[in-house]
Design an enzyme around this catalytic site. Structure first.
Site, PDB file in Angstrom:
ATOM      1  N   GLU A 177       0.810  -1.218   0.000  1.00  0.00           N
ATOM      2  CA  GLU A 177       0.000   0.000   0.000  1.00  0.00           C
ATOM      3  C   GLU A 177       0.845   1.270   0.000  1.00  0.00           C
ATOM      4  O   GLU A 177       0.365   2.353   0.337  1.00  0.00           O
ATOM      5  CB  GLU A 177      -0.936  -0.010   1.205  1.00  0.00           C
ATOM      6  CG  GLU A 177      -1.922  -1.170   1.210  1.00  0.00           C
ATOM      7  CD  GLU A 177      -3.168  -0.914   0.380  1.00  0.00           C
ATOM      8  OE1 GLU A 177      -3.728   0.189   0.461  1.00  0.00           O
ATOM      9  OE2 GLU A 177      -3.574  -1.829  -0.353  1.00  0.00           O
ATOM     10  N   HIS A 252      -4.113   2.036   7.512  1.00  0.00           N
ATOM     11  CA  HIS A 252      -2.703   2.262   7.190  1.00  0.00           C
ATOM     12  C   HIS A 252      -2.005   2.817   8.421  1.00  0.00           C
ATOM     13  O   HIS A 252      -2.629   3.460   9.278  1.00  0.00           O
ATOM     14  CB  HIS A 252      -2.538   3.272   6.047  1.00  0.00           C
ATOM     15  CG  HIS A 252      -3.023   2.787   4.730  1.00  0.00           C
ATOM     16  ND1 HIS A 252      -3.807   3.558   3.903  1.00  0.00           N
ATOM     17  CD2 HIS A 252      -2.834   1.615   4.095  1.00  0.00           C
ATOM     18  CE1 HIS A 252      -4.089   2.874   2.796  1.00  0.00           C
ATOM     19  NE2 HIS A 252      -3.515   1.697   2.895  1.00  0.00           N
ATOM     20  N   CYS A 374      -2.651  11.700   3.758  1.00  0.00           N
ATOM     21  CA  CYS A 374      -3.039  10.806   2.655  1.00  0.00           C
ATOM     22  C   CYS A 374      -2.814  11.478   1.310  1.00  0.00           C
ATOM     23  O   CYS A 374      -2.531  10.810   0.313  1.00  0.00           O
ATOM     24  CB  CYS A 374      -4.504  10.402   2.776  1.00  0.00           C
ATOM     25  SG  CYS A 374      -4.816   9.033   3.912  1.00  0.00           S
TER      26      CYS A 374
END
Length: 451
Positions: A177, A252, A374
């Protein structure tokens, strides 16, 4: 070798024209809560640009990355849909509406997931290394990898300075990721650093795993990226994210911890074995002559649930020339009196480098499950590497004004899930992206430009 002229550039992703609330991200609580809401792509893109401009105006290096091509018509053709774009969209809307939402996802705006990067100061060949994330844990995000790799290769083109690796095999064992699960800790940006890779599960061995939500990053993926980039064991720490945190919505590591320079700001529930993780990082930092500085937020001060709801740790921690740091948090933190009081007391109390706390409104992104951190991909470059960048990707006043005008010309201010089947949305999006690559001087990076 240390290069004190190196600096960190935050490359923010432009929000795409199909920004919508489809609730595609399993385990992302904000995404699920806002599923089906009417989105405002124009406002979302302008909010992101406003954050970039504010940081640029404050003296931070700020870059821009283009959005993905959406709807992804090539994916629909690969899955058996044919005909004109209008025919394909009509059929997929009727026969597979979930698939339509996936190929229209604008999740590529969250460029923290785009790739993992190793600065030249740490790589044995003295180049900056890039590996685009395979994002295989969700179909809608796995569609980003090829274009991400093409965009990065276009911007960071000079092989003398930059090395590009293929994405890891797109299988559950190597689920990757990107930089959302990677933190580099160091003294000066140009000095050698320690790489903290955080994973959610092991693919080939038994071990603790979350019970409710899928762990998106594997240990094996993180180890493979470190090998690709030539990192040695003494440069890396591999830490498991706490399974309880994943089940609480921490999909995450950058939703529960943020690091910059020698500072690691983290929640008590971030790591499965907190003591071992900190000991490993501290020992490696000591070898480099730079002590680790930790800011630990206990659950008594801020609960895990509150941390996830406000995205406190999905913040940007940025270095100023005088050695102090600024923490950029989402405005939701300022709107929560408990969180604002707690972080003001715990962070800004004088014995750590964080001297400024600033809130930014990125609500359109937050409602889909992504805060300030992000939206950015961190890239450390020295002066020679910055000079080798291709395209107009470093924000200045002129580029900012052009991008604002571009958004205002091409973006809708209202988008429903039903609007995703509108054939005119395809024409609007492709026209906008074709113009954007001209503004940013990127060349033909999109599939529709190459076919």
């Amino acid at each position: 070798m240390s290069d004190v002229t190196a600096g960190e550039i935050n490359f923010d992703g432009l929000v795409g024209p199909t920004h919508n609330y489809s609730g595609l991200a399993h385990g992302n609580l904000a995404s699920g809560r806002h599923e089906g809401m009417i989105s405002n792509p124009r406002e979302a893109a302008l909010q992101g640009l406003a954050k970039m401009k504010a940081l640029h105006d404050d003296g931070f290096l700020q870059g821009v990355l283009p959005p993905q091509q959406r709807p992804d018509l090539a994916a629909l053709r690969q899955l058996g849909f044919d005909g004109s774009p209008a025919q394909m969209l009509g059929r997929v809307a009727r026969d597979a509406p979930a698939l339509l939402r996936a190929v229209c996802s604008a999740a590529g705006m969250w460029t923290a997931n785009a790739a993992t990067i190793t600065p030249s100061a740490d790589a044995p060949d003295g180049r900056v290394h890039f590996t685009p994330a395979n994002l295989q844990s969700s179909f809608h995000r796995s569609l980003e990898t090829l274009t991400t790799g093409r965009v990065l290769a276009s911007i960071f083109r000079d092989e003398h300075y930059f090395a590009h690796h293929p994405a890891l095999p797109s299988t559950p064992a190597f689920s990757d990721e990107g930089a959302a699960n990677h933190t580099r800790l160091c003294g000066e940006y140009g000095a050698s650093g320690v790489h903290l890779y955080v994973y959610g599960r092991r693919a080939f061995e038994q071990g603790p795993e979350p019970k409710h939500f899928r762990a998106r990053q594997t240990l094996e993926a993180s180890q493979a990226i470190a090998r690709q980039h030539g990192l040695k064991e003494q440069q890396c720490v591999f830490a498991q994210q706490h399974p309880d945190a994943i089940d609480a919505g921490v999909f995450h590591n950058d939703v529960i911890a943020v690091g910059n320079g020698p500072v690691l700001l983290y929640h008590e529930c971030a790591f499965l074995d907190e003591d071992a993780v900190l000991s490993g990082v501290r020992d490696r930092m000591d070898v480099l002559g730079e002590p680790l500085r930790t800011i630990r937020i206990p659950r008594e001060a801020i609960s895990l649930e509150t941390a996830v709801n406000t995205y406190l740790f999905n913040s940007q921690l940025l270095s100023r020339p005088d050695g102090s740091m600024t923490l950029i948090v989402p405005s939701e933190c300022e709107e929560d009196p408990e969180v604002w009081q707690a972080i003001s007391a715990l962070i800004l109390e004088g014995h750590n480098p964080v001297s400024e706390l600033r809130a930014h409104d990125v609500k359109q992104s937050m409602q889909n499950g992504g805060g300030p951190a992000c939206l950015r991909l961190r890239v450390v470059l020295n002066e020679r590497e910055r000079a080798a960048l291709q395209g107009r990707v470093l924000l200045d006043d002129t580029l900012y004004n052009e991008l604002v005008g571009w958004v205002e010309r091409h973006y809708r201010d209202r988008l429903t899930i039903g609007d995703l089947a509108d054939p005119s949305l395809v024409d609007e999006s492709l026209t906008a992206l074709d113009e954007l690559t001209g503004i940013m001087a990127l060349g033909s990076v999109y599939p529709f430009q190459q076919s």
